[in-house]
Design a protein around this motif. Sequence first.
Motif, PDB file in Angstrom:
ATOM      1  N   ALA A  36       0.978  -1.105  -0.169  1.00  0.00           N
ATOM      2  CA  ALA A  36      -0.017  -0.165   0.130  1.00  0.00           C
ATOM      3  C   ALA A  36       0.740   1.412   0.181  1.00  0.00           C
ATOM      4  CB  ALA A  36      -0.959  -0.031   1.376  1.00  0.00           C
ATOM      5  N   LEU A  37       2.081   1.169   0.739  1.00  0.00           N
ATOM      6  CA  LEU A  37       2.850   2.310   0.831  1.00  0.00           C
ATOM      7  C   LEU A  37       3.368   2.557  -0.164  1.00  0.00           C
ATOM      8  CD1 LEU A  37       4.430   2.075   4.409  1.00  0.00           C
ATOM      9  CD2 LEU A  37       2.556   3.710   3.662  1.00  0.00           C
ATOM     10  N   GLN A  39       2.338   2.125  -3.325  1.00  0.00           N
ATOM     11  CA  GLN A  39       1.537   2.738  -4.347  1.00  0.00           C
ATOM     12  C   GLN A  39       1.186   4.188  -4.159  1.00  0.00           C
ATOM     13  OE1 GLN A  39      -2.193   0.531  -3.971  1.00  0.00           O
ATOM     14  NE2 GLN A  39      -1.290  -1.260  -4.737  1.00  0.00           N
ATOM     15  N   LEU A  40       1.751   4.857  -2.935  1.00  0.00           N
ATOM     16  CA  LEU A  40       1.749   6.210  -2.787  1.00  0.00           C
ATOM     17  C   LEU A  40       2.837   6.790  -3.546  1.00  0.00           C
ATOM     18  CD1 LEU A  40       1.046   6.018   1.053  1.00  0.00           C
ATOM     19  CD2 LEU A  40      -0.554   6.691  -0.693  1.00  0.00           C
ATOM     20  N   GLN A  41       2.658   8.027  -3.612  1.00  0.00           N
ATOM     21  CA  GLN A  41       3.693   9.111  -4.230  1.00  0.00           C
ATOM     22  C   GLN A  41       4.953   8.916  -3.208  1.00  0.00           C
ATOM     23  OE1 GLN A  41       3.880  10.753  -7.241  1.00  0.00           O
ATOM     24  NE2 GLN A  41       2.011   9.526  -7.545  1.00  0.00           N
ATOM     25  N   PRO A  42       6.163   9.045  -3.604  1.00  0.00           N
ATOM     26  CA  PRO A  42       7.391   8.631  -2.696  1.00  0.00           C
ATOM     27  C   PRO A  42       7.158   9.654  -1.494  1.00  0.00           C
ATOM     28  CG  PRO A  42       8.174   8.568  -5.175  1.00  0.00           C
ATOM     29  CD  PRO A  42       6.671   9.286  -5.014  1.00  0.00           C
ATOM     30  N   ALA A  43       6.871  11.075  -1.709  1.00  0.00           N
ATOM     31  CA  ALA A  43       6.673  11.664  -0.724  1.00  0.00           C
ATOM     32  C   ALA A  43       5.785  11.458   0.520  1.00  0.00           C
ATOM     33  CB  ALA A  43       6.707  13.052  -1.168  1.00  0.00           C
ATOM     34  N   MET A  49       5.804   6.196   6.329  1.00  0.00           N
ATOM     35  CA  MET A  49       6.616   5.029   7.001  1.00  0.00           C
ATOM     36  C   MET A  49       7.249   5.864   8.018  1.00  0.00           C
ATOM     37  SD  MET A  49       7.097   2.056   6.794  1.00  0.00           S
ATOM     38  CE  MET A  49       8.226   0.775   7.796  1.00  0.00           C
ATOM     39  N   GLN A  50       7.588   7.202   7.987  1.00  0.00           N
ATOM     40  CA  GLN A  50       8.352   7.842   8.981  1.00  0.00           C
ATOM     41  C   GLN A  50       7.420   8.025  10.263  1.00  0.00           C
ATOM     42  OE1 GLN A  50       9.501  11.437   6.901  1.00  0.00           O
ATOM     43  NE2 GLN A  50      11.508  10.943   6.635  1.00  0.00           N
ATOM     44  N   LEU A 116      16.008   6.289   6.721  1.00  0.00           N
ATOM     45  CA  LEU A 116      14.452   6.960   6.084  1.00  0.00           C
ATOM     46  C   LEU A 116      14.210   8.190   6.895  1.00  0.00           C
ATOM     47  CD1 LEU A 116      12.523   6.487   3.782  1.00  0.00           C
ATOM     48  CD2 LEU A 116      11.048   5.327   5.362  1.00  0.00           C
ATOM     49  N   ALA A 117      14.540   8.028   8.311  1.00  0.00           N
ATOM     50  CA  ALA A 117      14.118   9.257   9.193  1.00  0.00           C
ATOM     51  C   ALA A 117      14.686  10.538   8.983  1.00  0.00           C
ATOM     52  CB  ALA A 117      14.584   8.601  10.662  1.00  0.00           C
ATOM     53  N   ILE A 118      15.774  10.495   8.223  1.00  0.00           N
ATOM     54  CA  ILE A 118      16.439  11.894   7.843  1.00  0.00           C
ATOM     55  C   ILE A 118      16.059  12.196   6.547  1.00  0.00           C
ATOM     56  CG2 ILE A 118      18.190  11.578   9.994  1.00  0.00           C
ATOM     57  CD1 ILE A 118      20.152  10.766   7.721  1.00  0.00           C
TER      58      ILE A 118
END
Length: 165
Positions: A36-37, A39-43, A49-50, A116-118
């Motif tokens: 599902a994630l 399928q979203l736009q990267p931003a 996810m963050q 990914l957090a940063i």
Amino acid sequence: MVTVYHWSFAVKLFSALGCGLIAGVFFAFSTFVMKALAQLQPAQGIAAMQSINITVINPWFFLAFFGTAISCLFLAISSLRWHPPGTVFLLVGSLLYLIGTVLVTIAFNVPLNDALAIARPDSPEGADLWASYLTNWTIWNHVRTIAALAAAVLLTIALCYPAAK
């Protein structure tokens, strides 16, 4: 009167249930959350996810994840020391959880989460990171899922062996 038998059974049961619970959480991510994630736009995916990675740091998840690790460590040590009935199932199940779930999480999934957090969700670098994150994080999550599920199965089988009273 609570005997060693009762404590032994309780620790085995807690471990088996904990492994199954964690396997279910990771299974959900492997089978539909990450899809599902993706399928979203990267931003949007990065931001979601963050948020998940921040929210997962809570007492309930830690109790399930690390409480199971502590009980599996106890089972692994006690199976080597006292050789209870079902020792092979206890030892292999416990090691599967400790190595295949906890160690994999610490060595692979957490560093990916930290990177990914940063990340800036709206940057080209963030989009590139997201593409590799989706693949790599999910592969390691499959490993954790299988390890936790196999550990749950083996520890459940160990419950079938009567402990010495």
